[in-house]
Design an enzyme around this catalytic site. Structure first.
Site, mmCIF file in Angstrom:
data_model
loop_
_atom_site.group_PDB
_atom_site.id
_atom_site.type_symbol
_atom_site.label_atom_id
_atom_site.label_comp_id
_atom_site.label_asym_id
_atom_site.label_seq_id
_atom_site.Cartn_x
_atom_site.Cartn_y
_atom_site.Cartn_z
ATOM 1 N N HIS A 128 65.274 10.543 36.626
ATOM 2 C CA HIS A 128 66.046 10.903 35.436
ATOM 3 C C HIS A 128 67.193 9.924 35.210
ATOM 4 O O HIS A 128 67.514 9.592 34.062
ATOM 5 C CB HIS A 128 66.585 12.328 35.582
ATOM 6 N N ARG A 151 67.971 7.320 31.660
ATOM 7 C CA ARG A 151 69.156 7.399 30.805
ATOM 8 C C ARG A 151 69.724 6.007 30.548
ATOM 9 O O ARG A 151 69.670 5.133 31.432
ATOM 10 C CB ARG A 151 70.233 8.278 31.456
ATOM 11 N N GLY A 179 63.343 26.176 25.657
ATOM 12 C CA GLY A 179 61.901 26.001 25.764
ATOM 13 C C GLY A 179 61.456 26.219 27.193
ATOM 14 O O GLY A 179 62.276 26.453 28.079
ATOM 15 N N GLY A 180 60.158 26.140 27.400
ATOM 16 C CA GLY A 180 59.616 26.292 28.744
ATOM 17 C C GLY A 180 59.679 24.983 29.502
ATOM 18 O O GLY A 180 60.161 23.959 29.004
ATOM 19 N N ALA A 181 59.176 24.998 30.725
ATOM 20 C CA ALA A 181 59.135 23.782 31.544
ATOM 21 C C ALA A 181 58.236 22.745 30.880
ATOM 22 O O ALA A 181 57.183 23.081 30.334
ATOM 23 C CB ALA A 181 58.613 24.119 32.940
ATOM 24 N N SER A 202 64.577 17.915 27.453
ATOM 25 C CA SER A 202 65.464 16.851 27.922
ATOM 26 C C SER A 202 65.272 15.568 27.124
ATOM 27 O O SER A 202 66.247 14.875 26.795
ATOM 28 C CB SER A 202 65.228 16.575 29.411
ATOM 29 N N GLU A 260 78.052 14.805 37.798
ATOM 30 C CA GLU A 260 77.232 15.754 38.551
ATOM 31 C C GLU A 260 78.106 16.952 38.893
ATOM 32 O O GLU A 260 79.094 16.822 39.621
ATOM 33 C CB GLU A 260 76.673 15.089 39.804
ATOM 34 N N THR A 299 73.334 19.226 36.315
ATOM 35 C CA THR A 299 73.610 20.392 37.166
ATOM 36 C C THR A 299 72.666 20.475 38.357
ATOM 37 O O THR A 299 72.830 21.343 39.215
ATOM 38 C CB THR A 299 73.510 21.698 36.353
#
Length: 198
Positions: free
Chosen positions: A51, A55, A10-12, A17, A63, A36
């Protein structure tokens, strides 16, 4: 639990997420979150912190800016789900291994080979583990043609990476305004015979 690989495109700000995290939680509490992103500036540092807070605390976080297949292999025995967010930044990280001056003259096959090797290693990792994978990536081919060579090379390399991941994925979804549209396996309506009068 049957193993599966899911690709979310998908786009931004399309909700990729968020959906990936919801899917992972439905599958198992034993999740390895593979980030990443690299903290290149203050804004990115704040995004990474935000972020992390979003979670579940029970999730493991890895990472890894490159060499995902190798990095993930050391963790898969402790998880049922590997969530990779995202391939978009992974490709960016590979591009960042080259300085700006190189992009004027670099053979595009060199960059593409580096990206494709990364994807090959990731696919081998997916196939060699019992964990399910949820992979997030941006669809960058729906806008204008990038105005510079680096942008065009990036779009092409990411597009080919997405194609390869879609080929091996059991399910692929395209997100629009937070709404997932399943594109693999195809929805029932795509199996209807074509109407030559339309």
């Amino acid at each position: 639990m049957m193993k599966k690989t899911i690709l979310l495109l998908g786009g931004a700000r399309s909700g990729k997420s968020r959906l990936a995290q919801e899917m992972a939680q439905r599958i198992s509490a034993r999740v390895l979150y593979v980030a990443t992103a690299t903290a290149g500036d203050a804004d990115m540092q704040q995004r990474i912190i935000r972020h992390r807070k979003e979670r579940p605390g029970s999730w493991q976080t890895l990472e890894a800016s490159c060499n995902l297949g190798q990095a993930i292999s050391g963790y898969t025995s402790d998880c049922d789900v590997v969530l990779i967010d995202c391939i978009t930044l992974l490709v960016n990280n590979i591009f960042c291994l080259h300085d700006d001056k190189q992009f004027a003259e670099i053979d595009e096959t060199i960059l593409d080979n580096e990206v494709q090797q990364e994807i090959t290693d990731l696919i081998n990792c997916i196939r060699s583990t019992t964990a399910s994978f949820i992979i997030v990536s941006n669809e960058t081919g729906l806008g204008l043609v990038p105005e510079n060579r680096m942008g065009r090379l990036y779009r092409d390399c990411l597009g080919r990476a997405n194609q390869r991941l879609a080929q091996i994925a059991d399910e692929v979804y395209f997100l629009v305004a937070g709404i997932p549209v399943r594109i693999k396996p195809p929805s029932d309506f795509t199996t209807f015979p074509a109407n030559p009068n339309l």
